[in-house]
Write a protein that holds these residues in place. Structure first.
Motif, PDB file in Angstrom:
ATOM      1  N   SER A  83      -2.566   5.178  -0.374  1.00 10.88           N
ATOM      2  CA  SER A  83      -2.016   5.526   0.938  1.00 10.88           C
ATOM      3  C   SER A  83      -2.571   4.626   2.027  1.00 10.88           C
ATOM      4  CB  SER A  83      -2.356   6.986   1.276  1.00 10.88           C
ATOM      5  OG  SER A  83      -1.706   7.347   2.477  1.00 10.88           O
ATOM      6  N   ASN A  84      -1.748   4.441   3.085  1.00 12.57           N
ATOM      7  CA  ASN A  84      -2.239   3.732   4.273  1.00 12.57           C
ATOM      8  C   ASN A  84      -2.587   4.718   5.399  1.00 12.57           C
ATOM      9  OD1 ASN A  84       0.336   4.563   4.822  1.00 12.57           O
ATOM     10  ND2 ASN A  84       1.002   2.654   5.777  1.00 12.57           N
ATOM     11  N   ILE A  85      -2.608   6.013   5.096  1.00  9.93           N
ATOM     12  CA  ILE A  85      -2.885   7.022   6.135  1.00  9.93           C
ATOM     13  C   ILE A  85      -4.384   7.072   6.432  1.00  9.93           C
ATOM     14  CG2 ILE A  85      -2.734   9.479   6.728  1.00  9.93           C
ATOM     15  CD1 ILE A  85      -0.285   9.655   4.875  1.00  9.93           C
ATOM     16  N   VAL A  86      -4.700   7.087   7.738  1.00  4.90           N
ATOM     17  CA  VAL A  86      -6.097   7.201   8.164  1.00  4.90           C
ATOM     18  C   VAL A  86      -6.227   8.529   8.905  1.00  4.90           C
ATOM     19  CG1 VAL A  86      -7.907   6.173   9.613  1.00  4.90           C
ATOM     20  CG2 VAL A  86      -6.310   4.691   8.358  1.00  4.90           C
ATOM     21  N   ASP A  88      -8.990  11.002  10.939  1.00  3.05           N
ATOM     22  CA  ASP A  88     -10.326  11.039  11.554  1.00  3.05           C
ATOM     23  C   ASP A  88     -11.084   9.747  11.250  1.00  3.05           C
ATOM     24  OD1 ASP A  88      -9.761  13.614  12.401  1.00  3.05           O
ATOM     25  OD2 ASP A  88     -10.515  14.487  10.511  1.00  3.05           O
ATOM     26  N   GLY A  89     -10.390   8.620  11.346  1.00  4.06           N
ATOM     27  CA  GLY A  89     -11.028   7.317  11.151  1.00  4.06           C
ATOM     28  C   GLY A  89     -11.299   6.979   9.692  1.00  4.06           C
ATOM     29  N   LYS A  90     -10.837   7.817   8.783  1.00  8.37           N
ATOM     30  CA  LYS A  90     -11.139   7.592   7.358  1.00  8.37           C
ATOM     31  C   LYS A  90      -9.840   7.425   6.561  1.00  8.37           C
ATOM     32  CE  LYS A  90     -14.297   9.351   4.110  1.00  8.37           C
ATOM     33  NZ  LYS A  90     -14.055  10.307   3.144  1.00  8.37           N
ATOM     34  N   ALA A  91      -9.798   6.345   5.750  1.00 10.42           N
ATOM     35  CA  ALA A  91      -8.619   6.121   4.902  1.00 10.42           C
ATOM     36  C   ALA A  91      -8.571   7.203   3.832  1.00 10.42           C
ATOM     37  CB  ALA A  91      -8.718   4.753   4.246  1.00 10.42           C
ATOM     38  N   ILE A  92      -7.406   7.848   3.675  1.00 11.08           N
ATOM     39  CA  ILE A  92      -7.334   8.914   2.650  1.00 11.08           C
ATOM     40  C   ILE A  92      -7.017   8.353   1.268  1.00 11.08           C
ATOM     41  CG2 ILE A  92      -6.641  10.649   4.368  1.00 11.08           C
ATOM     42  CD1 ILE A  92      -3.875  10.646   2.871  1.00 11.08           C
ATOM     43  N   GLY A  93      -6.581   7.074   1.233  1.00 12.84           N
ATOM     44  CA  GLY A  93      -6.229   6.493  -0.069  1.00 12.84           C
ATOM     45  C   GLY A  93      -6.494   5.004  -0.081  1.00 12.84           C
ATOM     46  N   LEU A  94      -6.294   4.383  -1.247  1.00 16.06           N
ATOM     47  CA  LEU A  94      -6.392   2.926  -1.339  1.00 16.06           C
ATOM     48  C   LEU A  94      -5.104   2.372  -0.736  1.00 16.06           C
ATOM     49  CD1 LEU A  94      -8.076   0.531  -2.432  1.00 16.06           C
ATOM     50  CD2 LEU A  94      -6.809   0.750  -4.578  1.00 16.06           C
ATOM     51  N   ALA A  95      -5.246   1.543   0.324  1.00 12.51           N
ATOM     52  CA  ALA A  95      -4.084   1.173   1.132  1.00 12.51           C
ATOM     53  C   ALA A  95      -3.241   0.072   0.495  1.00 12.51           C
ATOM     54  CB  ALA A  95      -4.549   0.732   2.509  1.00 12.51           C
ATOM     55  N   ASP A  96      -3.842  -0.756  -0.316  1.00 10.70           N
ATOM     56  CA  ASP A  96      -3.125  -1.973  -0.728  1.00 10.70           C
ATOM     57  C   ASP A  96      -3.065  -2.113  -2.244  1.00 10.70           C
ATOM     58  OD1 ASP A  96      -5.737  -2.471  -1.248  1.00 10.70           O
ATOM     59  OD2 ASP A  96      -5.986  -4.026   0.267  1.00 10.70           O
ATOM     60  N   ALA A  97      -2.923  -0.986  -2.921  1.00  7.31           N
ATOM     61  CA  ALA A  97      -2.903  -1.050  -4.399  1.00  7.31           C
ATOM     62  C   ALA A  97      -1.680  -1.813  -4.875  1.00  7.31           C
ATOM     63  CB  ALA A  97      -2.876   0.357  -4.973  1.00  7.31           C
ATOM     64  N   LYS A 121       4.901  10.796   0.565  1.00  2.34           N
ATOM     65  CA  LYS A 121       5.413  10.296   1.862  1.00  2.34           C
ATOM     66  C   LYS A 121       5.895   8.865   1.634  1.00  2.34           C
ATOM     67  CE  LYS A 121       3.069  12.262   5.894  1.00  2.34           C
ATOM     68  NZ  LYS A 121       2.962  13.604   5.521  1.00  2.34           N
ATOM     69  N   ILE A 122       7.143   8.612   1.988  1.00  2.49           N
ATOM     70  CA  ILE A 122       7.721   7.281   1.795  1.00  2.49           C
ATOM     71  C   ILE A 122       8.174   6.774   3.163  1.00  2.49           C
ATOM     72  CG2 ILE A 122       9.580   5.981   0.668  1.00  2.49           C
ATOM     73  CD1 ILE A 122       7.434   7.213  -1.275  1.00  2.49           C
ATOM     74  N   PRO A 123       7.687   5.595   3.602  1.00  2.22           N
ATOM     75  CA  PRO A 123       8.101   5.100   4.911  1.00  2.22           C
ATOM     76  C   PRO A 123       9.585   4.724   4.928  1.00  2.22           C
ATOM     77  CG  PRO A 123       6.780   3.447   3.743  1.00  2.22           C
ATOM     78  CD  PRO A 123       6.785   4.680   2.897  1.00  2.22           C
ATOM     79  N   ARG A 124      10.217   4.925   6.092  1.00  2.00           N
ATOM     80  CA  ARG A 124      11.628   4.557   6.248  1.00  2.00           C
ATOM     81  C   ARG A 124      11.786   3.864   7.586  1.00  2.00           C
ATOM     82  NH1 ARG A 124      14.579   7.393   2.419  1.00  2.00           N
ATOM     83  NH2 ARG A 124      16.524   6.546   3.205  1.00  2.00           N
ATOM     84  N   ARG A 125      12.709   2.912   7.657  1.00  2.00           N
ATOM     85  CA  ARG A 125      13.036   2.261   8.934  1.00  2.00           C
ATOM     86  C   ARG A 125      14.546   2.055   8.959  1.00  2.00           C
ATOM     87  NH1 ARG A 125      10.407  -3.224   9.124  1.00  2.00           N
ATOM     88  NH2 ARG A 125       8.504  -2.071   8.641  1.00  2.00           N
ATOM     89  N   ALA A 126      15.157   2.445  10.054  1.00  2.00           N
ATOM     90  CA  ALA A 126      16.621   2.336  10.198  1.00  2.00           C
ATOM     91  C   ALA A 126      17.336   2.896   8.959  1.00  2.00           C
ATOM     92  CB  ALA A 126      17.021   0.873  10.454  1.00  2.00           C
ATOM     93  N   ASP A 267       6.136  -4.009   2.882  1.00  2.39           N
ATOM     94  CA  ASP A 267       7.029  -4.339   4.000  1.00  2.39           C
ATOM     95  C   ASP A 267       7.000  -3.263   5.086  1.00  2.39           C
ATOM     96  OD1 ASP A 267       8.208  -2.310   2.560  1.00  2.39           O
ATOM     97  OD2 ASP A 267      10.165  -3.268   2.385  1.00  2.39           O
ATOM     98  N   TYR A 268       5.927  -2.481   5.146  1.00  2.00           N
ATOM     99  CA  TYR A 268       5.818  -1.400   6.135  1.00  2.00           C
ATOM    100  C   TYR A 268       4.500  -1.554   6.884  1.00  2.00           C
ATOM    101  CZ  TYR A 268       3.163   0.379   2.174  1.00  2.00           C
ATOM    102  OH  TYR A 268       2.282   0.490   1.134  1.00  2.00           O
ATOM    103  N   GLY A 269       4.464  -0.988   8.099  1.00  2.00           N
ATOM    104  CA  GLY A 269       3.287  -1.181   8.946  1.00  2.00           C
ATOM    105  C   GLY A 269       2.294  -0.039   8.806  1.00  2.00           C
ATOM    106  N   PRO A 270       1.136  -0.162   9.505  1.00  2.00           N
ATOM    107  CA  PRO A 270       0.089   0.859   9.377  1.00  2.00           C
ATOM    108  C   PRO A 270       0.520   2.237   9.862  1.00  2.00           C
ATOM    109  CG  PRO A 270      -0.537  -0.869  10.965  1.00  2.00           C
ATOM    110  CD  PRO A 270       0.763  -1.287  10.330  1.00  2.00           C
ATOM    111  N   HIS A 271       1.531   2.288  10.757  1.00  2.00           N
ATOM    112  CA  HIS A 271       1.959   3.603  11.252  1.00  2.00           C
ATOM    113  C   HIS A 271       3.186   4.133  10.514  1.00  2.00           C
ATOM    114  CE1 HIS A 271      -1.162   3.247  14.147  1.00  2.00           C
ATOM    115  NE2 HIS A 271      -0.678   2.066  14.530  1.00  2.00           N
TER     116      HIS A 271
END
Ligand code: SIN
Length: 291
Positions: A83-86, A88-97, A121-126, A267-271
């Motif tokens: 996951s890329n979710i942070v 309380d300042g802490k990464a909940i998962g490995l962001a770049d597996a 959770k799957i990121p979506r854009r447009a 292809d998705y951003g930190p948010h």
């Protein structure tokens, strides 16, 4: 249970199975057959706890506890959190597996048979799903090799090194991963496997080398090894061998690792949040033949 092939080189959807419940031997055989035929299978619309994900995965072989895994489901170390979710300042998962082409656990003496990922959770854009997982078909890549190369490489072995992918992520992708510790390197020293394996489900030959971890063809001089690996890495990613899986939330995606290589598309951003839980199934129940 209904298996609906994608019509592409890999991939199928399996409908009619609730992975949270125990399933019959016939259903198990059906999933194994689909994995052999299609390499990558999707079970849509699942609702699973970490325990249920691990129980389903463990039907197919022993589960790996990753040597570098700092992000595990509490109490279930076999379930890794990507996951890329942070919070309380802490990464909940490995962001770049997995963000480059590789095969999980080719660096291990017992290699991986399968990965099982649950998309929470799957990121979506447009309206488009982001963070696809791409695959390439190593049955087809073997079949497509020039005959003299199949003959010349038969019986040779490839050295795979866990640290190759780890360092590439740090050097080329700006990953915040710390270097592997000596203890981690010692736990996973480089290992060799035959360049071609016989697949445990299909009985067909596959190319077993991948850009992520393969560092050397042991039987060739250094220069020839580097040239041959460069050829294989390019060959195995030809467009006709490739398939991209686009996630929906609550998909469980399972693929077999002996006849495929894969890449997580960044292809998705930190948010744009992505949360996946993953089990890695080792080739303890389904073992490749080396001859
Ligand atoms: C992996 O390499 O197992 C991760 C794949 C993904 O996150 O899509």
């Amino acid at each position: 249970m209904r298996v609906i092939p994608t019509g592409e080189t890999l991939g199928a959807t399996i409908e009619g199975l609730d992975l949270a419940r125990p399933f019959s031997d016939d259903e198990f055989e059906g999933v194994v057959r689909a994995l052999g035929e299609r390499g990558v299978v999707r079970f849509p619309g699942q609702t699973l706890t970490g325990r249920q994900l691990a129980d389903f995965s463990a039907r197919f072989g022993e589960l790996e506890i990753n040597v570098a895994n700092t992000h595990q489901e509490p109490g279930i170390p076999e379930v890794m959190i990507l996951s890329n979710i942070v919070e309380d300042g802490k990464a909940i998962g490995l962001a770049d597996a997995g963000q480059d082409w590789h095969t999980d656990m080719s660096y291990s003496s017992t290699i991986a048979f399968a990965n099982v990922l649950y998309g929470i959770k799957i990121p979506r854009r447009a309206g488009q799903s982001l963070g696809a997982t791409e695959f390439s078909n190593m049955h087809a890549a073997y079949d497509g090799l020039p005959a003299e190369m199949k003959r010349d490489l038969e019986g040779m072995t490839v050295l795979h090194d866990f640290n190759k992918f780890w360092e590439m992520m740090r050097r080329e992708k700006g990953s915040k991963r710390p270097p592997l510790s000596d203890a981690q390197k010692k736990a996973k020293p480089p290992v060799s496997h035959p360049v071609f394996l016989t697949h445990p489900i299909t009985g067909r030959r596959v190319l077993y080398a991948n850009p992520g971890y393969a560092v050397r063809i042991n039987e060739l001089p250094q220069k020839e090894s580097a040239q041959t690996l460069a050829f294989l890495f390019q060959h195995q990613l030809k467009a006709e061998y490739r398939y991209a899986f686009h996630w929906e939330e609550r998909d469980v995606l399972m693929w077999e690792d002996i006849g495929t290589i894969h890449n997580a598309v960044a292809d998705y951003g930190p948010h744009e949040h992505r949360l996946i839980k993953r089990c890695q199934v080792m080739a303890t129940r389904f073992q490749p033949e080396e001859e």
